[in-house]
Enzyme design. Structure first.
Site, PDB file in Angstrom:
ATOM      1  N   GLY A  52       0.870  -1.175   0.000  1.00  0.00           N
ATOM      2  CA  GLY A  52       0.000   0.000   0.000  1.00  0.00           C
ATOM      3  C   GLY A  52       0.898   1.212   0.000  1.00  0.00           C
ATOM      4  CD  GLU A  53       2.541   5.810  -0.353  1.00  0.00           C
ATOM      5  OE1 GLU A  53       2.417   5.277  -1.466  1.00  0.00           O
ATOM      6  OE2 GLU A  53       3.614   6.270   0.049  1.00  0.00           O
ATOM      7  CB  SER A  54       5.420   2.583   3.539  1.00  0.00           C
ATOM      8  OG  SER A  54       6.138   3.565   2.836  1.00  0.00           O
ATOM      9  CB  CYS A  84       5.259  -3.829  -1.313  1.00  0.00           C
ATOM     10  SG  CYS A  84       5.682  -2.584  -2.520  1.00  0.00           S
ATOM     11  NE  ARG A 116       8.513   5.075   0.519  1.00  0.00           N
ATOM     12  CZ  ARG A 116       7.741   6.130   0.773  1.00  0.00           C
ATOM     13  NH1 ARG A 116       8.174   7.091   1.568  1.00  0.00           N
ATOM     14  NH2 ARG A 116       6.544   6.215   0.252  1.00  0.00           N
ATOM     15  CB  ILE A 145       2.840  -2.152  -7.406  1.00  0.00           C
ATOM     16  CG1 ILE A 145       2.161  -3.316  -8.121  1.00  0.00           C
ATOM     17  CG2 ILE A 145       2.066  -0.856  -7.621  1.00  0.00           C
ATOM     18  CD1 ILE A 145       0.831  -3.728  -7.499  1.00  0.00           C
ATOM     19  NE  ARG A 146       4.776   4.856  -5.849  1.00  0.00           N
ATOM     20  CZ  ARG A 146       4.338   5.406  -4.721  1.00  0.00           C
ATOM     21  NH1 ARG A 146       3.094   5.283  -4.367  1.00  0.00           N
ATOM     22  NH2 ARG A 146       5.149   6.095  -3.964  1.00  0.00           N
ATOM     23  CG  HIS A 181       2.337  -6.478  -4.135  1.00  0.00           C
ATOM     24  ND1 HIS A 181       1.538  -5.982  -3.136  1.00  0.00           N
ATOM     25  CD2 HIS A 181       3.113  -5.460  -4.539  1.00  0.00           C
ATOM     26  CE1 HIS A 181       1.817  -4.706  -2.946  1.00  0.00           C
ATOM     27  NE2 HIS A 181       2.767  -4.355  -3.784  1.00  0.00           N
ATOM     28  CD  GLU A 183      -0.127  -9.121  -2.052  1.00  0.00           C
ATOM     29  OE1 GLU A 183       0.917  -9.776  -1.895  1.00  0.00           O
ATOM     30  OE2 GLU A 183      -0.131  -7.897  -2.234  1.00  0.00           O
TER      31      GLU A 183
END
Ligand code: GLN
EC number: 4.3.3.6
Length: 202
Positions: A52-54, A84, A116, A145-146, A181, A183
């Protein structure tokens, strides 16, 4: 067995589903659900911190007090799988490839230096074949993803996977972390490995 997926932001449902599949494949009975509060976290045998967004996940968990409980539980031996953004949150040190230091809250447990957005921005996201040989996984798929990468590791950290010369998965005692990821693919082998880590601790 009671496994939680930190449900603040990010791909929570996908991790709940992959973990349930992994448990079923191993023939292990247990519950898997999204968790948020210190009270819910205190009852867990294992925790997944999803992608997600850390910065967001870290800040919200700091405000709710969850970050303190998560840290205490991991320090007392609870297995954790950081994916991630989860890898970034577990780390002792993280900086962004472009903006440098971000001063975001970190759990400060995994002895690595993380970069990052190491593979570029959102548009540079990709899917690739990776291996995790030290875990007995010859071939699996990862979605980046990023994605971050690991630039440097401390003494107790084992490299689990590399992609394009960059470290993308590590293990340090009860901490497993990937920059990609698993999942988001149909292959639950890494989740299966994590469920076994939890089973061994129980
Ligand atoms: N780049 C994101 C971050 O720094 C991580 C991306 C992800 O979890 N897919 O939080």
């Amino acid at each position: 067995m009671n496994i939680g997926v930190l449900g603040v932001q990010g791909d929570v449902a996908e991790n709940v589903s992959a973990t349930k599949t992994a448990m079923a494949k191993l023939g292990i009975k247990g519950t898997v659900r999204a968790v948020k509060t210190p009270e819910q976290i205190s009852k867990l045998d294992g925790l997944i911190i999803p992608g997600g967004e850390s910065t967001m996940i870290g800040q919200m968990s700091l405000v709710s007090g969850a970050i303190k409980t998560i840290k205490e539980k991991i320090q007392s031996g609870m297995p954790v799988f950081g994916i991630c953004a989860g890898l970034i949150l577990l780390s002792k040190n993280a900086k962004d490839r472009v903006v440098g230091k971000t001063n975001q809250p970190l759990l400060d447990l995994l002895d690595v230096r993380v970069e990052r957005n190491s593979f570029g921005r959102q548009k540079d996201s990709f899917e690739a074949e990776v291996s995790a040989q030290p875990l007995g996984i010859a071939k699996t798929k990862g979605v980046f993803i990023r994605a971050p990468s690991i630039e440097d590791i401390g003494k107790g950290v084992e490299i689990i996977s590399k992609f394009n010369e960059k470290i993308v998965a590590v293990k340090q005692a009860n901490i497993l972390a990937t920059s990609f990821h698993p999942e988001l693919t149909h292959d639950v082998s890494l989740h299966q490995y994590f469920v076994s880590m939890v089973a061994k601790k129980k």
